[in-house]
Design an enzyme around this catalytic site. Structure first.
Site, short mmCIF file in Angstrom:
data_model
loop_
_atom_site.label_atom_id
_atom_site.label_comp_id
_atom_site.label_asym_id
_atom_site.label_seq_id
_atom_site.Cartn_x
_atom_site.Cartn_y
_atom_site.Cartn_z
N HIS A 75 -3.39 -5.84 8.56
CA HIS A 75 -4.67 -5.15 8.22
C HIS A 75 -6.02 -6.18 8.35
CE1 HIS A 75 -2.27 -1.72 6.86
NE2 HIS A 75 -1.76 -2.51 6.00
N HIS B 258 2.56 1.11 7.03
CA HIS B 258 1.14 1.37 6.99
C HIS B 258 0.79 1.08 8.80
CE1 HIS B 258 1.99 -0.08 3.01
NE2 HIS B 258 0.78 1.08 2.65
N ASP C 10 8.35 -1.95 4.13
CA ASP C 10 7.87 -0.85 2.90
C ASP C 10 8.03 0.66 3.43
OD1 ASP C 10 6.19 -1.26 5.22
OD2 ASP C 10 4.43 -2.12 3.74
ZN LIG Z 1 2.48 -2.09 5.01
#
Ligand SMILES: [Zn+2]
Ligand SMILES: [Zn+2]
Length: 376
Positions: free
Chosen positions: A134, A172, A259
Site C-alpha cells: 500500500h 486488499h 487476509d
Molecule cells: Zn491486506
C-alpha cells in the site's frame, strides 16, 4: 530434479513493529519462519537461505521521494515535524522507533529475493516479511512504510529486466504497486481483492487499466464480500494465467497476503487454506510456463497471525520447494504458537471445506464482465 529455492531470512525485520495493539504483528513472520524450519524445509538440498542487507536510500528512491525517506527516518528517530503529510499518525500508520531502518530491511529482503532469482542463483525466492503493497511514492499507507514489492520490481527494471508481471492475491487492492507502475508498460499488475466503497483502500475497480503510456497494464478483479474458495479460484484461473502468459514476463512477482481467510478479522472473504494450496500450485506452474521459472514471492497481509499466516505461507513455500509435507503440524511448533497466542492453533495445514460463499454469484458476475473487457 527440483528447482533451487531461496528463503530470505531477516530476523532483524522484527523491529518492523507498530506496537502491541497493532494487527501487523512481527510474530506473523517469525512464526512462519519457525514453521518452515519445523517442517525442515530450510534443510532441503535444493533450498538455500538468503541473507539481507537493508535497502540503501538510492534503492528506496527508485520508487519513493527523497522527502518521504527523509521524513520516515526523522520521525522514527523521535524528531518532531509535520509527519501527517507523509501518512504518519495515530491509526493505521503510527510512528514507531526506527521506522526507516525497519522498512529498509523489509525492502532489502525483497531485493535480496529478486537479486537471487535475477542473477540465476535460485529459481524461486520467498520473502515472508515483504508484501507492503500500500505504500505510495510519497506517503505511508495501510501499515506499509516502504513498498518493498515495488522497490524489488524497480530494482529488476534497473538491472535490465524488460517485463515483470506482478500478481497480488492479498484481500486488499495492491494500490501502491499499481500506482507506482501505472504508466509503466514493462510492468503488468494484477490484483484480486475484496471491493466495496467502505473497504480499504477503496480503489481497484474494473475500469482501472493503466496509464496513457501503458494501457492494459493494470488488471483488477474486485470481488464482493463472502466470496468463497471455489468462486475465488474460478476468478483467479479465469484471469491470471492467460494475462501473465500473454505478457511474457521475465520474472513473476507475487504478493501472497492471506487476509482473504474466512477467519481474518480485517476482511470478509471466505477462503480456506485449500485455496492457498491451489493458488500456490497454479502460480508455480505459471512461473515455469510463462516466466522461465523466475518467481519472487512475498508475504503480505494476514491478521490471524498464529492460526493462519504461518500455515498459509508454509504451504506456499513447500509448493515452491516441490516438497510434500505432512498435513499434521509438528507439535513443538503448535506448543510455541499456542503459548504466544494464549489460545488454540489448528493442528493441520488443511481445513474443513466451507462450501459456497454468499458472494460467489457476485464474484462470477464480476469475472464475466472482466472477461468481456479483456477480449482484445
Ligand atoms: Zn491486506
Ligand atoms: Zn519450480
Amino acid at each position: 530434479m527440483s528447482d533451487r529455492v531461496g528463503l530470505v531470512l531477516a530476523p532483524e525485520a522484527r523491529i518492523y513493529d507498530h506496537g502491541p495493539e497493532h494487527p501487523l504483528r512481527p510474530d506473523r513472520v517469525l512464526l512462519t519462519w519457525d514453521l518452515i524450519h519445523a517442517y525442515e524445509l530450510d534443510a532441503r538440498a535444493n533450498v538455500e537461505t538468503l541473507a539481507v542487507a537493508p535497502a540503501d536510500d538510492a534503492t528506496l528512491e527508485l520508487v519513493h521521494t527523497p522527502a518521504f525517506v527523509d521524513a520516515t527516518r526523522r520521525a522514527g528517530h523521535g524528531e518532531r515535524g509535520d509527519w501527517a503529510r507523509f501518512g504518519y499518525g495515530p491509526g493505521d500508520n503510527p510512528i514507531f522507533d526506527r521506522m526507516h531502518e525497519a522498512g529498509a530491511i523489509v525492502a532489502g529482503a525483497s531485493v535480496a529475493a529478486a537479486n537471487a532469482v535475477w542473477s540465476g542463483g535460485v529459481d524461486h525466492a520467498f520473502n515472508a516479511a515483504g508484501g507492503l503493497h500500500h505504500a505510495m511514492p510519497d506517503r505511508a499507507s495501510g501499515f506499509c512504510v516502504y513498498d518493498d514489492p515495488a522497490v524489488a520490481i524497480a530494482w529488476l527494471l534497473r538491472q535490465g529486466c524488460e517485463r515483470i508481471a506482478y500478481v497480488d492475491v492479498d484481500v486488499h487492492h495492491g494500490d501502491g504497486v499499481q500506482a507506482i507502475f501505472w504508466d509503466e508498460p514493462r510492468v503488468l499488475t494484477i490484483s484480486l481483492h475484496q471491493f466495496g466503497s467502505w473497504f480499504f483502500p477503496g480503489s481497484g475497480d474494473l475500469g482501472e487499466r493503466g496509464g496513457p503510456h501503458a494501457p492494459g497494464s493494470a488488471i483488477n478483479v474486485p470481488l464482493p464480500a463472502f466470496t468463497g474458495d471455489e468462486a475465488w479460484l474460478e476468478a483467479f484461473r479465469a484471469v491470471v494465467p492467460e494475462a501473465v502468459a500473454a505478457f511474457r514476463p521475465e520474472v513473476l512477482v507475487t504478493q501472497l497476503g492471506c487476509d482473504t481467510h474466512a477467519s481474518d478479522p480485517l476482511a470478509q472473504l471466505q477462503l480456506t487454506t485449500q485455496a492457498y494450496r491451489e493458488a500456490a500450485a497454479d502460480l508455480h506452474r505459471l512461473a515455469h510456463a510463462a516466466a522461465g521459472g523466475h518467481w519472487v514471492a512475498t508475504g503480505g497481509g494476514g491478521y490471524q497471525w498464529a492460526r493462519v499466516v504461518p500455515r498459509a505461507w508454509t504451504i506456499a513455500f513447500a509448493e515452491m520447494c516441490d516438497a510434500a509435507i505432512p498435513d499434521v503440524i509438528p507439535p513443538a511448533w503448535i506448543e510455541e504458537a499456542e503459548l504466544r497466542l494464549g489460545g488454540e492453533v489448528p493442528a493441520t495445514l488443511s481445513e474443513p471445506e466451507l462450501g459456497p460463499g454468499a458472494g460467489d454469484d457476485g464474484a462470477r458476475a464480476v469475472v464475466r464482465t472482466l472477461e468481456e473487457m479483456l477480449i482484445p
